[in-house]
Design a protein around this motif. Sequence first.
Motif, PDB file in Angstrom:
ATOM      1  N   LYS A   1     -31.377  45.630 -25.229  1.00 19.83           N
ATOM      2  CA  LYS A   1     -31.178  45.092 -26.752  1.00 19.83           C
ATOM      3  C   LYS A   1     -31.548  46.082 -27.772  1.00 19.83           C
ATOM      4  O   LYS A   1     -30.583  45.923 -28.833  1.00 19.83           O
ATOM      5  CB  LYS A   1     -32.129  43.870 -26.516  1.00 19.83           C
ATOM      6  N   LEU A   2     -32.318  46.855 -27.671  1.00 18.75           N
ATOM      7  CA  LEU A   2     -32.537  47.805 -28.788  1.00 18.75           C
ATOM      8  C   LEU A   2     -31.428  48.653 -28.913  1.00 18.75           C
ATOM      9  O   LEU A   2     -31.050  49.115 -29.787  1.00 18.75           O
ATOM     10  CB  LEU A   2     -33.870  48.642 -28.577  1.00 18.75           C
ATOM     11  N   VAL A   3     -30.963  49.246 -27.444  1.00 18.52           N
ATOM     12  CA  VAL A   3     -30.179  50.368 -27.572  1.00 18.52           C
ATOM     13  C   VAL A   3     -28.660  49.661 -28.333  1.00 18.52           C
ATOM     14  O   VAL A   3     -27.946  50.228 -28.977  1.00 18.52           O
ATOM     15  CB  VAL A   3     -29.815  50.510 -26.270  1.00 18.52           C
ATOM     16  N   ASP A   4     -28.286  48.492 -27.813  1.00 15.44           N
ATOM     17  CA  ASP A   4     -26.947  47.753 -28.310  1.00 15.44           C
ATOM     18  C   ASP A   4     -27.236  47.568 -29.975  1.00 15.44           C
ATOM     19  O   ASP A   4     -26.247  47.498 -30.592  1.00 15.44           O
ATOM     20  CB  ASP A   4     -26.936  46.308 -27.654  1.00 15.44           C
ATOM     21  N   ALA A   5     -28.317  47.259 -30.252  1.00 12.89           N
ATOM     22  CA  ALA A   5     -28.637  46.994 -31.839  1.00 12.89           C
ATOM     23  C   ALA A   5     -28.492  48.234 -32.458  1.00 12.89           C
ATOM     24  O   ALA A   5     -27.660  48.249 -33.791  1.00 12.89           O
ATOM     25  CB  ALA A   5     -29.917  46.333 -32.043  1.00 12.89           C
ATOM     26  N   LEU A   6     -28.874  49.421 -32.018  1.00 12.93           N
ATOM     27  CA  LEU A   6     -28.755  50.766 -32.663  1.00 12.93           C
ATOM     28  C   LEU A   6     -27.292  51.048 -32.686  1.00 12.93           C
ATOM     29  O   LEU A   6     -26.693  51.730 -33.727  1.00 12.93           O
ATOM     30  CB  LEU A   6     -29.575  51.737 -32.032  1.00 12.93           C
ATOM     31  N   LEU A   7     -26.771  50.513 -31.817  1.00 10.38           N
ATOM     32  CA  LEU A   7     -25.471  50.931 -31.680  1.00 10.38           C
ATOM     33  C   LEU A   7     -24.288  50.324 -32.373  1.00 10.38           C
ATOM     34  O   LEU A   7     -23.479  50.737 -33.264  1.00 10.38           O
ATOM     35  CB  LEU A   7     -24.600  50.440 -30.210  1.00 10.38           C
ATOM     36  N   TRP A   8     -24.401  48.729 -32.754  1.00  8.04           N
ATOM     37  CA  TRP A   8     -23.583  48.064 -33.366  1.00  8.04           C
ATOM     38  C   TRP A   8     -23.875  47.824 -34.987  1.00  8.04           C
ATOM     39  O   TRP A   8     -23.057  47.618 -35.647  1.00  8.04           O
ATOM     40  CB  TRP A   8     -23.450  46.650 -32.707  1.00  8.04           C
ATOM     41  N   ALA A   9     -25.256  48.027 -35.228  1.00 10.59           N
ATOM     42  CA  ALA A   9     -25.727  47.853 -36.752  1.00 10.59           C
ATOM     43  C   ALA A   9     -25.425  49.076 -37.527  1.00 10.59           C
ATOM     44  O   ALA A   9     -25.400  49.953 -37.169  1.00 10.59           O
ATOM     45  CB  ALA A   9     -27.196  47.550 -36.648  1.00 10.59           C
ATOM     46  N   GLY A  10     -24.600  48.982 -38.616  1.00 12.34           N
ATOM     47  CA  GLY A  10     -24.520  50.153 -39.494  1.00 12.34           C
ATOM     48  C   GLY A  10     -25.614  50.751 -40.169  1.00 12.34           C
ATOM     49  O   GLY A  10     -25.473  51.875 -40.216  1.00 12.34           O
ATOM     50  N   THR A  11     -26.552  50.027 -40.414  1.00  9.27           N
ATOM     51  CA  THR A  11     -27.841  50.486 -40.735  1.00  9.27           C
ATOM     52  C   THR A  11     -29.219  49.797 -40.348  1.00  9.27           C
ATOM     53  O   THR A  11     -28.884  48.476 -40.312  1.00  9.27           O
ATOM     54  CB  THR A  11     -27.899  50.571 -42.384  1.00  9.27           C
ATOM     55  N   VAL A  12     -30.212  50.497 -39.796  1.00 11.43           N
ATOM     56  CA  VAL A  12     -31.247  49.741 -39.374  1.00 11.43           C
ATOM     57  C   VAL A  12     -32.445  50.138 -40.092  1.00 11.43           C
ATOM     58  O   VAL A  12     -32.806  51.324 -40.490  1.00 11.43           O
ATOM     59  CB  VAL A  12     -31.359  50.295 -37.843  1.00 11.43           C
ATOM     60  N   VAL A  13     -33.206  49.133 -40.315  1.00 10.40           N
ATOM     61  CA  VAL A  13     -34.529  49.308 -41.184  1.00 10.40           C
ATOM     62  C   VAL A  13     -35.414  48.700 -40.462  1.00 10.40           C
ATOM     63  O   VAL A  13     -35.584  47.513 -39.815  1.00 10.40           O
ATOM     64  CB  VAL A  13     -34.341  48.644 -42.430  1.00 10.40           C
TER      65      VAL A  13
END
Length: 804
Positions: A201-213
């Motif tokens: 889930k974390l890997v997918d989130a980092l992949l698809w989100a333009g910016t992560v905070v």
Amino acid sequence: MRKKLKSLFRSLFRKIIKPIVKTKQNKLDEFDSQYYLAFYHDVAASGMDPYLHFINHGKAEGRKSSRYNIKKNVEPLCKNKETALIVSHDASRTGAPILALNIAQELKKQFNIVVLLLNDGNITSFFEQACNAIIGVNTHGLSTSLFIKNLISQLIQEYSVKFSIVNSIESFCVLEPLANYFIPTLLLIHEFSAYTRPRQKLVDALLWAGTVVFPAKIVQKNATHWYNELAMRFTHVLPQGKSIVPTASSPLHKEENIIHFYNKPSLASKPFIILGAGSVSYRKGVDLFIATAAELKRSHPTGNIKMLWVGGGYDPENDLAYSAYLAEQIERSKLDDYFELLDELADIDQLYKEIDLFYLSSRLDPLPNVAIDVMMLGKPLICFDEGTGIADILKQDPDTAQCVVPHLSIIEATKKIIQLYQAPTYYAFVSAKIQELAHRSFNMKNYVSRLLALLEGTKNQTRQEEHECAALNNSDFFKADFFAMSPHTDRKDAIRKYIRSWHSKAGLLRKPEPGFNPVVYDAHHDYADKQPEPFTDYIRLGRPDGPWKEKIITPTNKHFNLDKTKTSYAIHIHAFHPDFLKDILERIQVNKSTFDIYISTTKSAALQVADILLNYKNLNTSLRVAPNQGRNPGPLLSEFAAELQKYPIIGHFHTKKSVDITNTQFTRDRFVFLLENLLGGKHQMADRIIHEFQQVNNLGFVFADDPHVLDWGKNKTYADAIAKEIGLLSPLPNYCFNFPIGTMFWARPAAIEPLLNLQYTWKYPEKPVPSDGSILHALERIMPFIVSNQGFIHATTHVPGLTR
């Protein structure tokens, strides 16, 4: 007469029948039969029509007719404002949804707001007041990917969404569809990676989100792993502002008035009240809070100190995993008037004013709103080091840093509580310092402004990615059947994932076409302005030659004829797992070339291997028992090196299983991928490779082109040692490169002569050999550089339609 009856019937149909049919159709439009059957298994099992069941029974029983909890246009969109989509994983009265609500309220001053709630909750009505449109759905327990994809598409079209803020890692399901529609997206991750599942889930989130905070460095650090270290470099840390907690118009619980807690007959005066708050769970450390109460009773029995925990979820009758043990802990500690546990409060702000100290006993708690709230009021706060982002904030000032106690040390927490209780002057000093620090650190207006500033960069990046995707979609060079792991992946989706993976650096990068390495291309180019995706730039410049592009051998190359001389070539097979040996031998027989086959195996497997070879008497095989050391390169270098150097071309294979990898399908797919590329099956790949060696005199090494972009891993130090030992002239690069994954290859002995001449004895790393980081892993990676040092080139193979 007939004409009059016809006219009367038509009139009745228009006035009565048609509206009924239309009304039923509208209801059918609102009813989701697929959802109803999937969610209510008893209806599915009965075989009854789902709509008829709903109107006759389900509606009265309180069953839901569709995934939607709410779908409402609250107020018209302002034509002069852009529309922002705010996504929250639910609408519960907890930290992340409350923050999402406050962000929506702040953004509403500048933008149209569409709120998407992925599950229901008790603050839905407050979200409704903070937006132009609200959509609430139910994502629990059902497959949601297609539904969410279609929903996001509808929202973008209906409301002209220009950007999105997605709150919580639990909302990750919206990220891919938002990225596929090129909506600039900012993801707020509040959760520790330690308790986020599945890990992908974390890997997918980092992949698809333009910016992560992230809200705190400790949360960011916890999310950093070897497989996402590059992606984490692009993430940001911003502590959120103070949220305004929505309050109900009527109290949720009669205990909301805290006066009853310190106006008991047994108490002569108001006690020094220590508050802990949050859902009753192991992560929140309620047991540690209670243990501290017991320690206070023992170490300072005369103190007028009382501890209070407020939060939902305490259920000792039914929660046997945690609450039942808490009940026993409270009783056995004989806390009586020292401790009390209350249920969730609707207006906890009133309680904050009554307390004297907040004790954040959580084992892991990112940046809880309750802690921010009490700090803003100047209430001293004690927390555990390495357990919360609040500790990072408190450490910014040496005076408040004293409120951070060693991780999970209730003894040190007790000492600090007593110190603050006994020294009013010190208490007042810490109180003022904490309040000053809080007002400096937690400002919602500034927080939202900084999010918007980050989004400006995300918007520019998203536009660039949209242009890059269009360029690849308009060319024939991107090979979706090589890049994508599934043959059913749509080419457009594969291109979007490739572009996003390059810019996000999340997970293992994959190649856009066989033979092209985007990392090598990037390392050899300096860009004047924004960083383009390398493959797009490579196509734009006319596909120039360079170290980023390798020679490819495919079965679709022009027709070839083998040299008709009766030359024999050598193949070495290390058969540690005999059950895979047949697959190799069958594939060898597909080819017309003549091979002398040297097979090594262990003493325990020798008889089984010999039995298998009885079925392949047409092959010229030689079996030898060798120590089970050095994995598959061990027998090659320590047993057969001298003999194999007599042949013009040699191949090296083995019955690979990688028992350290639990995914057996993964290892099997890799094994088949390598054999199909280097020996054949559908095609005569060994013959094709031998022909290439015959035609290209300086070709020294051939291996399968892996779709992944690979690097040294943990093996650079070992490789440098080997390079020094064999005298490599050029330093080894630090960027990604191609090498024979799985250590299966074809070579001219002269091209790898330094390796064959190392004369390794059987002194290899002791078992178990790690999955990465050893001399054996370094050997397979250094081979292409040895070949180049010897004056040869290497080539890779690709079978169209084959990937892994």
